[in-house]
Motif scaffolding. Structure first.
Motif, PDB file in Angstrom:
ATOM      1  N   UNK A  82       0.860  -1.188   0.000  1.00 36.92           N
ATOM      2  CA  UNK A  82       0.000   0.000   0.000  1.00 36.92           C
ATOM      3  C   UNK A  82       0.889   1.229   0.000  1.00 36.92           C
ATOM      4  N   UNK A  83       1.219   1.763  -1.191  1.00 41.20           N
ATOM      5  CA  UNK A  83       2.166   2.879  -1.241  1.00 41.20           C
ATOM      6  C   UNK A  83       1.671   4.108  -0.477  1.00 41.20           C
ATOM      7  N   UNK A  84       0.356   4.364  -0.515  1.00 43.31           N
ATOM      8  CA  UNK A  84      -0.160   5.565   0.146  1.00 43.31           C
ATOM      9  C   UNK A  84       0.059   5.490   1.656  1.00 43.31           C
ATOM     10  N   UNK A  85      -0.013   4.282   2.215  1.00 42.62           N
ATOM     11  CA  UNK A  85       0.184   4.093   3.657  1.00 42.62           C
ATOM     12  C   UNK A  85       1.630   3.778   3.990  1.00 42.62           C
ATOM     13  N   UNK A  86       2.422   3.424   2.955  1.00 39.70           N
ATOM     14  CA  UNK A  86       3.781   2.950   3.184  1.00 39.70           C
ATOM     15  C   UNK A  86       3.766   1.658   4.023  1.00 39.70           C
ATOM     16  N   UNK A  87       2.835   0.792   3.652  1.00 33.65           N
ATOM     17  CA  UNK A  87       2.595  -0.445   4.403  1.00 33.65           C
ATOM     18  C   UNK A  87       2.836  -1.649   3.498  1.00 33.65           C
ATOM     19  N   UNK A  88       3.561  -2.636   4.019  1.00 30.91           N
ATOM     20  CA  UNK A  88       3.976  -3.787   3.230  1.00 30.91           C
ATOM     21  C   UNK A  88       3.691  -5.051   4.045  1.00 30.91           C
ATOM     22  N   UNK A  89       2.883  -5.949   3.484  1.00 26.78           N
ATOM     23  CA  UNK A  89       2.464  -7.129   4.240  1.00 26.78           C
ATOM     24  C   UNK A  89       2.662  -8.385   3.394  1.00 26.78           C
ATOM     25  N   UNK A  90       3.211  -9.420   4.006  1.00 30.19           N
ATOM     26  CA  UNK A  90       3.447 -10.681   3.302  1.00 30.19           C
ATOM     27  C   UNK A  90       2.994 -11.830   4.193  1.00 30.19           C
ATOM     28  N   UNK A  91       2.394 -12.849   3.588  1.00 30.60           N
ATOM     29  CA  UNK A  91       1.836 -13.946   4.378  1.00 30.60           C
ATOM     30  C   UNK A  91       2.007 -15.277   3.658  1.00 30.60           C
ATOM     31  N   UNK A  92       2.233 -16.311   4.435  1.00 36.09           N
ATOM     32  CA  UNK A  92       2.400 -17.674   3.917  1.00 36.09           C
ATOM     33  C   UNK A  92       1.292 -18.523   4.554  1.00 36.09           C
ATOM     34  N   UNK A  93       0.355 -18.952   3.734  1.00 36.76           N
ATOM     35  CA  UNK A  93      -0.798 -19.680   4.266  1.00 36.76           C
ATOM     36  C   UNK A  93      -0.487 -21.144   4.495  1.00 36.76           C
ATOM     37  N   UNK A  94      -1.240 -21.779   5.366  1.00 38.14           N
ATOM     38  CA  UNK A  94      -1.071 -23.201   5.621  1.00 38.14           C
ATOM     39  C   UNK A  94      -2.435 -23.829   5.870  1.00 38.14           C
ATOM     40  N   UNK A  95      -2.483 -25.150   5.789  1.00 40.44           N
ATOM     41  CA  UNK A  95      -3.753 -25.827   6.024  1.00 40.44           C
ATOM     42  C   UNK A  95      -4.105 -26.757   4.893  1.00 40.44           C
ATOM     43  N   UNK A  96      -3.379 -26.652   3.794  1.00 41.75           N
ATOM     44  CA  UNK A  96      -3.560 -27.603   2.700  1.00 41.75           C
ATOM     45  C   UNK A  96      -4.940 -27.557   2.076  1.00 41.75           C
ATOM     46  N   UNK A  97      -5.183 -28.431   1.128  1.00 37.47           N
ATOM     47  CA  UNK A  97      -6.479 -28.533   0.445  1.00 37.47           C
ATOM     48  C   UNK A  97      -7.004 -27.156   0.042  1.00 37.47           C
ATOM     49  N   UNK A  98      -6.110 -26.311  -0.402  1.00 39.21           N
ATOM     50  CA  UNK A  98      -6.490 -25.010  -0.977  1.00 39.21           C
ATOM     51  C   UNK A  98      -7.023 -23.993   0.031  1.00 39.21           C
ATOM     52  N   UNK A  99      -6.920 -24.275   1.350  1.00 40.75           N
ATOM     53  CA  UNK A  99      -7.415 -23.286   2.300  1.00 40.75           C
ATOM     54  C   UNK A  99      -6.319 -22.380   2.844  1.00 40.75           C
ATOM     55  N   UNK A 100      -5.067 -22.780   2.613  1.00 42.78           N
ATOM     56  CA  UNK A 100      -3.964 -21.924   3.044  1.00 42.78           C
ATOM     57  C   UNK A 100      -4.069 -20.547   2.429  1.00 42.78           C
TER      58      UNK A 100
END
Lengths: 241, 270
Positions: free
Chosen positions: B25-43
């Motif tokens: 989010x350049x306007x907020x200067x906010x950077x977020x990254x996430x690695x999902x887990x749980x398998x079967x496409x729910x991660x």
């Protein structure tokens, strides 16, 4: 995997993989690609697969959707196409598709080794009990029970002594600095001290500080009694009872 | 202080689904990254909800200072860093409730690493084994401590780093977003300097690419986006056993005015 790449003024903001579900684009936050801009309608457009082709469809938006600079209501997409919505571009990237299809054809599905899992509360407790038994809990070291302090030996500062209470201690001319240095030529951030689990670490700012007479390279752990020099200010780091 | 951002996520060479995601989010200067887990496409459901919730909470707090803080504030970091931690706790609750309400989503969760920059101050918060690194004056430092079983055992001294690298337990997390009703978030801050580079990444990078490779790739890249692309390529060349995501930020000096140039000249000449 095909994907849509959201870009604004050349920067990539988000990537969304294309699957069986349509990908929705709009100002409302429940879209798959939300764009917070007044030129974008709440539910502006969507992209989906129809009869094996990728299609973009404008959802009667006020300002329109543009495919390669031509306003479209509904159009087929190909690799490299750019959809313009407001001032944001959404690029279609299908470069990885060929490899993936071949992959699916020749190989059995990859086994789910390395599946990430989380310990439950009981397992965590057991681990910490194990740690306590090992007698290695750094949190209980005696330094933690005493107050880390910077005492000023010489130089122009706003106080003579500082207790380090936060995780970040800034030394410099900045209004945000804990240890505020005076002097016209002093940088806003001269140096900084970070609190880690095992103690306090001194790092550079726009000046490279010295510890016990030697310029620091990387982050340097501070020990009781260390002499710190930042510009013309000399400080002693110590743990007060 | 100007910031140049680049980012990339990739499914890797082995997995079929990309459960990672990121948002800038350049306007907020906010950077977020996430690695999902749980398998079967729910991660990916978990990681997407987590990222969107964090961005929305921070945006709401920007618009209205009275937005309540969710959970217990940390006394030793700034208001803004607390806001970021609050956003992650809220994301945790949202993913947890969704996982509890829907049998198909049971067990899903995600890691988070988030950076919010105001002026020169970096607010950093994380849960899980996604990491933040700072490259300063040629030296790469890991700013985050992994919430994984092996990393926690190394920190308390019952496992050596070499044993940890060889362990088969590397995928066991001690904390994640969405798997319990409440989560403890690590929050930290740091002053950024011109010339710094900040890297946020999922374990698909940090397990595939060594620290010296990360440092030299960023140092020899022509732009933040070029660095992000090359890091992902390198993870894939080295095996690509997991999804890989990176956000690279390069901190650039503002064009200096005459007064600032005079001060720097004076500083350098003593």
């Amino acid at each position: 995997m095909s994907r849509l790449v959201l870009k604004f003024e050349g920067s990539t903001l988000k990537e969304v993989p294309l699957g069986n579900q349509p990908v929705t684009i709009g100002r409302s936050p429940d879209n798959d690609i939300p764009i917070d801009n007044l030129a974008v309608s709440n539910y502006h457009a969507r992209v989906y697969v129809e009869a094996g082709s990728l299609v973009v469809e404008d959802l009667n938006s006020l300002n329109g959707s543009f495919l390669n600079d031509i306003r479209v209501e509904r159009a087929m997409l190909k690799d490299g196409d750019a959809i313009l919505i407001g001032k944001h571009h959404i690029f279609v990237d299908q470069t990885h598709d060929v490899a993936l299809i071949e992959d699916t054809w020749h190989k059995a599905p990859a086994p789910r080794v390395n599946e990430t899992m989380v310990l439950d509360t009981r397992q965590r407790r057991e681990m910490f009990e194990q740690a306590v038994a090992a007698g290695e809990r750094s949190q209980l070291s005696p330094d933690r029970l005493r107050v880390p302090t910077l005492a000023v030996l010489s130089g122009r500062t706003d106080q003579k002594e500082y207790r380090l209470v936060g995780k970040l201690t800034v030394i410099g001319r900045s209004k945000m600095a804990t240890v505020r240095l005076r002097g016209w030529f002093t940088p806003n951030i001269a140096a900084q001290i970070n609190k880690h689990e095992d103690g306090y670490y001194l790092g550079r700012g726009d000046l490279v500080p010295e510890v016990n007479g030697a310029e620091i390279g990387a982050l340097t752990k501070l020990n009781d009694g260390d002499l710190i020099e930042v510009g013309r200010v000399r400080l002693i780091f110590m743990y007060r009872e | 202080m100007r910031i140049e951002a680049g980012a990339r996520t990739d499914v890797g060479r082995v997995r079929r689904n990309n459960e990672d995601c990121y948002q800038i989010q350049p306007a907020l200067n906010l950077y977020v990254l996430s690695d999902g887990m749980g398998g079967e496409a729910h991660g990916e459901v978990a990681s997407n909800i987590a990222v969107e919730t964090i961005i929305a909470h921070c945006q709401q707090a920007e618009n209205s200072r009275t937005t309540p803080i969710f959970g217990e504030p940390h006394p030793d970091v700034s208001e803004r860093t607390n806001r970021l931690a609050s956003a992650i706790r809220l994301a945790n609750r949202k993913v947890f409730e969704m996982a509890s309400a829907n049998a198909g989503h049971k067990g899903m969760g995600a890691t988070i690493v988030a950076a919010w920059i105001e002026g020169q101050r970096l607010s950093l918060a994380h849960v899980g084994d996604s990491r933040a690194y700072l490259l300063r004056a040629g030296t790469l430092d890991q700013l985050t401590a992994d919430h994984s079983l092996v990393a926690e055992k190394v920190r308390i001294g019952i496992l050596t780093p070499q044993e940890a690298d060889a362990s088969e337990m590397q995928s066991v997390l001690t904390r994640a977003v969405g798997t319990h009703e409440n989560v403890e978030v690590d929050a930290d801050e740091q002053m950024l300097l011109a010339g710094d580079a900040l890297l946020l990444c999922s374990d698909g990078l940090s397990r595939m690419v060594t620290d010296p490779e990360i440092a030299s790739t960023i140092l020899t890249s022509t732009s933040a986006q070029n660095a992000a692309d090359r890091l992902v390529d390198l993870a894939n060349e080295n095996g690509g056993v997991d999804n890989v995501s990176v956000i690279v930020l390069r901190i650039l000096a503002k064009p200096e005015g005459v007064l600032e140039r005079l001060k720097i000249w004076k500083r350098n000449t003593g």
